[in-house]
Design a protein around this motif. Sequence first.
Motif, mmCIF file in Angstrom:
data_model
loop_
_atom_site.group_PDB
_atom_site.id
_atom_site.type_symbol
_atom_site.label_atom_id
_atom_site.label_comp_id
_atom_site.label_asym_id
_atom_site.label_seq_id
_atom_site.Cartn_x
_atom_site.Cartn_y
_atom_site.Cartn_z
ATOM 1 N N ALA A 14 0.660 -1.213 -0.247
ATOM 2 C CA ALA A 14 0.401 -0.194 -0.520
ATOM 3 C C ALA A 14 0.829 1.346 0.475
ATOM 4 N N GLN A 15 1.885 1.531 0.961
ATOM 5 C CA GLN A 15 2.818 2.849 1.155
ATOM 6 C C GLN A 15 3.883 2.298 -0.132
ATOM 7 N N VAL A 16 4.088 1.699 -0.993
ATOM 8 C CA VAL A 16 4.607 1.510 -2.770
ATOM 9 C C VAL A 16 3.185 1.544 -3.150
ATOM 10 N N GLY A 17 2.709 1.945 -3.302
ATOM 11 C CA GLY A 17 1.946 1.944 -4.390
ATOM 12 C C GLY A 17 0.780 3.258 -3.924
ATOM 13 N N GLU A 18 1.395 3.851 -2.895
ATOM 14 C CA GLU A 18 0.878 5.869 -3.169
ATOM 15 C C GLU A 18 2.678 5.938 -3.465
ATOM 16 N N GLY A 22 0.987 8.115 -9.219
ATOM 17 C CA GLY A 22 1.089 9.786 -10.258
ATOM 18 C C GLY A 22 2.299 10.469 -10.234
ATOM 19 N N ARG A 23 2.990 9.981 -10.496
ATOM 20 C CA ARG A 23 5.123 9.850 -10.597
ATOM 21 C C ARG A 23 5.153 9.278 -11.348
ATOM 22 N N VAL A 28 10.164 6.617 -15.567
ATOM 23 C CA VAL A 28 10.896 6.831 -15.980
ATOM 24 C C VAL A 28 11.970 7.393 -16.168
ATOM 25 N N ALA A 29 12.118 9.122 -15.638
ATOM 26 C CA ALA A 29 13.071 9.491 -15.606
ATOM 27 C C ALA A 29 14.313 9.029 -14.707
ATOM 28 N N LEU A 159 2.681 4.196 -20.799
ATOM 29 C CA LEU A 159 2.380 5.207 -21.851
ATOM 30 C C LEU A 159 1.537 5.742 -22.220
ATOM 31 N N ALA A 160 0.408 6.239 -21.431
ATOM 32 C CA ALA A 160 -0.450 7.224 -21.200
ATOM 33 C C ALA A 160 -0.207 8.483 -20.466
ATOM 34 N N ALA A 161 0.250 8.197 -19.537
ATOM 35 C CA ALA A 161 1.477 9.440 -18.401
ATOM 36 C C ALA A 161 2.664 10.188 -19.366
#
Length: 342
Positions: A14-18, A22-23, A28-29, A159-161
């Motif tokens: 849960a913490q990993v997902g949070e 949105g990042r 990717v960077a 891809l979408a993000a």
Amino acid sequence: MSVTVPPFAVIPGAQVGEALRGRERDVVALMEETYRLHDAGRTHNPPSYFLTFADRPTSRIIALPASVGGDVNVDGIKWVSSFPENVAAGVPRASAVLILNDHDTGYPFACLEASIINASRTSASAALAADRLTRGRERPRRVGFFGVGLIARYLHTYLAATGWTFDETGVFDLKPESAEGFRGYLETQDGTGTITVHDDAESLIRNSDLVVFATVAGTPHVHDPAWFDHHPLVLHVSLRDLGTEVIEASTNIVDDVDHCLRANTSVHLVEQETGNREHVHGTLGDVLEERMTLPTDRTVVFSPFGLGILDLALGKDVYDHVTKTGGLHVVEDFFHELKRYG
């Protein structure tokens, strides 16, 4: 010399997902930065170790030890299992943990739930490759997903993000219920265009300019190079879908040559047949550092073996994020015997 044993923390899913929500662009960077460190020789990524089972031939557990220098500066290991028969019971195929070790003392300082890290780094790596491998080519407007489990969903998200939109999105899976489930997910997303569930693999591939293979195939099952006559970009994430005929007719980019040409991957099978590695044209590092120019008149296949350094870099990022937000769960007295003579 004075050293301090770091406290040991556990970071649940849960913490990993949070920490990652949105990042996607940041991740990717980070993957690009880690690939550049690897290309510069500032990482150490020994061969993965495969634990297989005589009584469960479709299953395996893989150990990926690694070390990352630079600002990441961490060692560790990912322990990831793949049990495809879980899916029939309604349980995800893969599960994983990631151990981070302190660079100075060697003591492990965190254990993270790593299936989300695994899916995120795989997808971020593929999204990075999709961007870099299509520069100088016409940007794909039709995407096809061959195999539609958790990795496919994450890869679509990445891809979408990172700015990808499509006029058409194709779906194919050997299990019709999985294909319909993925269609339902896509219908809630923007930028998918027309969504088509294909009845066969050939139709999906011929109608896609970007093909994503995310299956659990152990041996090649796509053998006809003619299916790729339109020269799509192929993200061969699952590594063992393409027959040697397709590989030899394509321009092949890998994440690491020595890692990818092992464990009977499709590119490894070509090496076994030919006795050479001439079918591998370069690495993603070569592309990032602009040491090679990709042809526009050939299918380009990206086969990423999945380097442990990517898991470590992302795991350390998650650890730092959770620490900054004040939610780190430290296990007190995890290391009990810290005095040599009591």
